[in-house]
Design an enzyme around this catalytic site. Structure first.
Site, PDB file in Angstrom:
ATOM      1  N   ASP A 220      -6.309  34.091 -73.513  1.00 43.52           N
ATOM      2  CA  ASP A 220      -6.511  34.090 -74.974  1.00 43.52           C
ATOM      3  C   ASP A 220      -5.150  34.090 -75.661  1.00 43.52           C
ATOM      4  O   ASP A 220      -4.121  34.219 -75.010  1.00 43.52           O
ATOM      5  CB  ASP A 220      -7.287  35.362 -75.372  1.00 43.52           C
ATOM      6  N   ASP A 222      -4.224  36.412 -77.977  1.00 42.66           N
ATOM      7  CA  ASP A 222      -4.034  37.730 -78.587  1.00 42.66           C
ATOM      8  C   ASP A 222      -4.304  37.647 -80.095  1.00 42.66           C
ATOM      9  O   ASP A 222      -5.191  36.895 -80.514  1.00 42.66           O
ATOM     10  CB  ASP A 222      -2.637  38.292 -78.244  1.00 42.66           C
TER      11      ASP A 222
HETATM   12  N1  LIG Z   1      -4.796  39.807 -75.460  1.00 40.47           N
HETATM   13  C1  LIG Z   1      -4.735  40.649 -74.452  1.00 40.47           C
HETATM   14  N2  LIG Z   1      -4.110  41.854 -74.599  1.00 40.47           N
HETATM   15  C2  LIG Z   1      -4.009  42.704 -73.548  1.00 40.47           C
HETATM   16  N3  LIG Z   1      -4.523  42.456 -72.341  1.00 40.47           N
HETATM   17  C3  LIG Z   1      -5.148  41.291 -72.153  1.00 40.47           C
HETATM   18  N4  LIG Z   1      -5.739  40.778 -71.071  1.00 40.47           N
HETATM   19  C4  LIG Z   1      -6.225  39.575 -71.407  1.00 40.47           C
HETATM   20  N5  LIG Z   1      -5.961  39.286 -72.703  1.00 40.47           N
HETATM   21  C5  LIG Z   1      -5.282  40.348 -73.191  1.00 40.47           C
END
Ligand SMILES: Nc1ncnc2[nH]cnc12
Ligand SMILES: CSC[C@H]1O[C@H](OP(=O)(O)O)[C@H](O)[C@@H]1O
Length: 300
Positions: A220, A222
């Site tokens: 992703d 974040d």
């Molecule tokens: N955006 C994110 N923040 C922290 N850990 C994750 N693991 C997968 N995506 C994450």
């Protein structure tokens, strides 16, 4: 089939709960001085016959949160099986536009934002102080070798997965994801990726003299991108299955080649703790430390 001495261990993260592409040999659940590992360790064999040890860091049913992972037991259990090299996988968010969900990365640096008091050292409470070098948190020769090996594995898989190298991974406490302000701040700090589990794992592997590398798998973007909803577990979940399939392929491909490579690669961290102790280790009998570092300690 009997369990042989196992030189390479794999730690699986979110979505990666087994190496089902390899041949199952057996399961073992060592009780270490730090308790049991997150899940029983599965031993599997590669086509060459060499064996690999696998532990699911959140447990096989994903029941352990990032803050509660028994990282010391996981590393100690792998070491007790003979493991000298660990390849860990971790699902991460991307803090950079160019690193897209589905891409893989080999981080070379970490920024520690954990704050829940995870135990970070095998020496806690032993009365012995040890300062391990950690300027390069991943074993540099192993990481350099992996760059080509992982690239080759991804090419061989044929899905067009991209590999990034030399990235900085921020490790946050979780289990909630970051706020937008935090996500933007991590970008300003030079963070490229964000996850919740890479520490203390890497520190403990270093103390146990185990060569260690992390393959980060982006799921992703974040929370830093404007006009987007921010990350959710559902969004991450959608991409985990593909990333896990690719991770299994990469693990099999890379470990087979690693075992055939220069033996020095497998022993890159061997001897690194020799000058880390503030008092002579010989004078210090300790059963727990003898379990993890029998070269320096004896059981009391
Ligand atoms: N955006 C994110 N923040 C922290 N850990 C994750 N693991 C997968 N995506 C994450
Ligand atoms: C399911 S998203 C958050 C979760 O995923 C990552 O796990 P791992 O590093 O074990 O693959 C991240 O660190 C969080 O624990």
């Amino acid at each position: 089939m009997a369990i042989d001495k196992v030189l390479v261990g794999v730690i699986g993260g979110s979505g990666l709960y087994n190496l089902g592409n390899l041949t199952y040999v057996g399961e073992i659940n060592p009780l270490t001085p730090w308790g049991y590992p997150s899940s029983p360790i599965t031993i599997s064999s590669l086509p060459s016959g060499a064996q690999v040890a696998f532990v699911a860091r959140h447990g096989k049913d994903h029941t352990i949160s990032p803050s509660a992972i028994p990282a010391r037991a996981n590393i100690a259990a792998l070491k007790s099986l003979g493991v000298s090299t660990i390849i860990a996988f971790s699902a991460v968010g991307s803090l950079r536009e160019e690193i897209a969900p589905g891409d893989f990365a080999l981080p070379s640096q970490l920024i520690d934002r954990t704050k829940g008091g995870r135990p970070t050292s095998f020496f806690d409470g032993t009365g012995l102080v040890a300062h391990a070098g950690f300027s390069d948190p991943y074993s540099p020769h192993l990481a350099a070798w992996l760059t080509e090996a992982v690239r080759e594995a991804l090419k061989d898989e044929g899905r067009g997965v991209k590999l990034w190298t030399d990235k900085t991974l921020v490790v946050m406490e979780g289990p909630q994801f970051s706020t937008r302000a935090e996500s933007l701040m991590y970008r300003q700090w030079g963070g490229d990726l964000i996850g919740m589990t890479a520490l203390p794992e890497a520190k403990l592997a270093r103390e146990a003299e185990i060569s260690f590398a992390l393959i980060a798998t982006a799921t992703d973007y974040d929370a830093w991108r404007p006009h987007e909803a921010g990350v959710t577990a559902a969004e991450v979940g959608k991409i985990l299955r593909n990333n896990a399939d690719t991770s299994r392929h990469v693990a099999a491909h890379v470990i087979e080649r690693l075992l055939a490579a220069d033996k020095a690669l497998l022993a890159e961290e061997s001897g690194n703790m020799r000058f880390a102790f503030m008092a002579a280790p010989g004078a210090h009998k300790n059963a727990a430390l003898a379990y993890i570092l029998p070269e320096y300690f004896e059981a009391a």
